[in-house]
Scaffold this active site. Structure first.
Site, mmCIF file in Angstrom:
data_model
loop_
_atom_site.group_PDB
_atom_site.id
_atom_site.type_symbol
_atom_site.label_atom_id
_atom_site.label_comp_id
_atom_site.label_asym_id
_atom_site.label_seq_id
_atom_site.Cartn_x
_atom_site.Cartn_y
_atom_site.Cartn_z
ATOM 1 C CB SER A 160 -0.744 -0.158 1.295
ATOM 2 O OG SER A 160 -0.115 0.193 2.291
ATOM 3 C CB SER B 290 9.394 11.195 8.728
ATOM 4 O OG SER B 290 8.756 12.342 8.878
ATOM 5 C CE1 TYR C 16 5.764 7.458 11.676
ATOM 6 C CE2 TYR C 16 6.125 9.743 11.546
ATOM 7 C CZ TYR C 16 6.063 8.654 10.930
ATOM 8 O OH TYR C 16 6.172 8.294 9.532
ATOM 9 C CE LYS D 226 9.269 6.866 9.921
ATOM 10 N NZ LYS D 226 9.467 5.575 9.135
ATOM 11 C CB SER E 21 -0.769 6.439 2.891
ATOM 12 O OG SER E 21 -1.199 5.142 3.335
#
Length: 322
Positions: free
Chosen positions: A42, A169, A199, A203, A239
């Site tokens: 995906s 990221s 998060y 990263k 997404s």
């Protein structure tokens, strides 16, 4: 009228450079090469798989949803015109399954020219290994996967250069890293701020893993000169799967998430351009961090060699490598 014209011009500029962006153009063909893309069923991973397959590579997508993965294989074959696209089941949140996957991969595949560690989640859930799902899928699983695949990567590098491409990221810019508490427990009632902070920390870890991997490959084994590693920021991917493991508790947070993605996200095709760049472009700096197909200088808190070494040692312990 003047203000209307200015607003239209600004909108057009935003659409061209922010909403969509540049496209990587190359005549490079990848026939005879094998690519492994995690999270390839995906979003960013599937967009990357389609473009790599168009260039003739043997593409293996790995994800934990078998039905979705098999369906994506069909879509990738159709869009790329390449029949050499395959699915392998892999649950990065389960370290035992990572080990099973590597054993299966080595038994089935003769080579690996490029490993794309793309899979990632924003989640406040726990994995079955007792770690946070976000740490497991974004960091622990890919770290173990990469290390266990190094023998086949080294073997392939005797024939031609190979690459390890890690999707990070720019969220790392807002992150802090506490080496004494990498696995922050979030829980169902975690706030959006806490979830995004963790998060960003994962990263930041991906960036440190990439630079430390590059250093160790060069220092510990001269035969690894044929292996290069890169970290990158793809942009905000349009997404729906990234934040699937985190449900917002308020309508305001849901609205703000929708608004942020609407203003900053790009379609996966445009986000995968820097991934493709790191997979194929010659002359890149191994261990470097790339965004918009350019080498970016990391902020000071992301390039401390002592932190990189200690993090690597900690992750080796957490994944059972040593």
């Amino acid at each position: 009228m003047l203000w209307t014209i200015l607003l239209v011009l600004l909108l057009l500029i935003w659409i061209r450079y922010k909403r969509f962006g540049s496209v990587y153009k190359t005549d490079i063909q990848l026939n005879g090469k094998t690519f492994l893309i995690t999270g390839g069923s995906s979003g960013l991973g599937k967009a990357t798989a389609i473009e790599i397959a168009k260039r003739g590579a043997r593409v293996i997508i790995a994800s934990r949803g078998e039905e979705k993965g098999q369906k994506s294989v069909g879509e990738i074959k159709l869009k790329s015109g390449n029949s050499h696209v395959y699915y392998m089941k892999l649950d990065l949140s389960d370290l035992d399954d990572v080990r099973r996957f590597v054993q299966e991969f080595i038994e089935k595949e003769e080579r690996l020219d490029c490993l794309v560690n793309n899979a990632g989640v924003i989640s406040s859930m726990m994995s079955q290994n007792g770690h946070g799902e976000m740490l497991s899928i974004n960091v622990l699983g890919p770290f173990l996967l990469t290390n266990l695949l190094l023998p086949v990567l080294k073997e392939t590098s005797f024939q031609n250069p190979v690459r390890i491409v890690n999707v990070a990221s720019d969220v790392y810019l807002m992150a802090e890293l506490d080496l004494s508490n990498l696995d922050v427990t979030l829980g169902e009632n975690a706030t959006m701020r806490n979830v995004l902070a963790q998060y960003g920390a994962t990263k930041l870890m991906v960036i440190y893993i990439t630079t430390e991997l590059n250093k160790r490959l060069r220092a510990n084994d001269p035969q690894c000169n044929g292996i290069t590693a890169y970290a990158l920021h793809p942009g905000t991917v349009g997404s729906t799967t990234l934040g699937a493991g985190y449900s917002h508790k308020s309508k305001f947070h849901t609205f703000m998430r929708f608004l942020t993605f609407a203003l900053t996200s790009r379609p996966p095709f445009y986000c995968c351009q820097t991934v493709l760049y790191c997979c194929m472009e010659d002359g890149l700096q191994s261990g470097g961090y790339y965004a918009d197909m350019k080498l970016n200088d990391l902020w000071p808190h992301a390039k401390d060699p002592t932190v990189a070494r200690k993090l690597w040692d900690r992750l080796e312990h957490m994944t059972g490598l040593y």
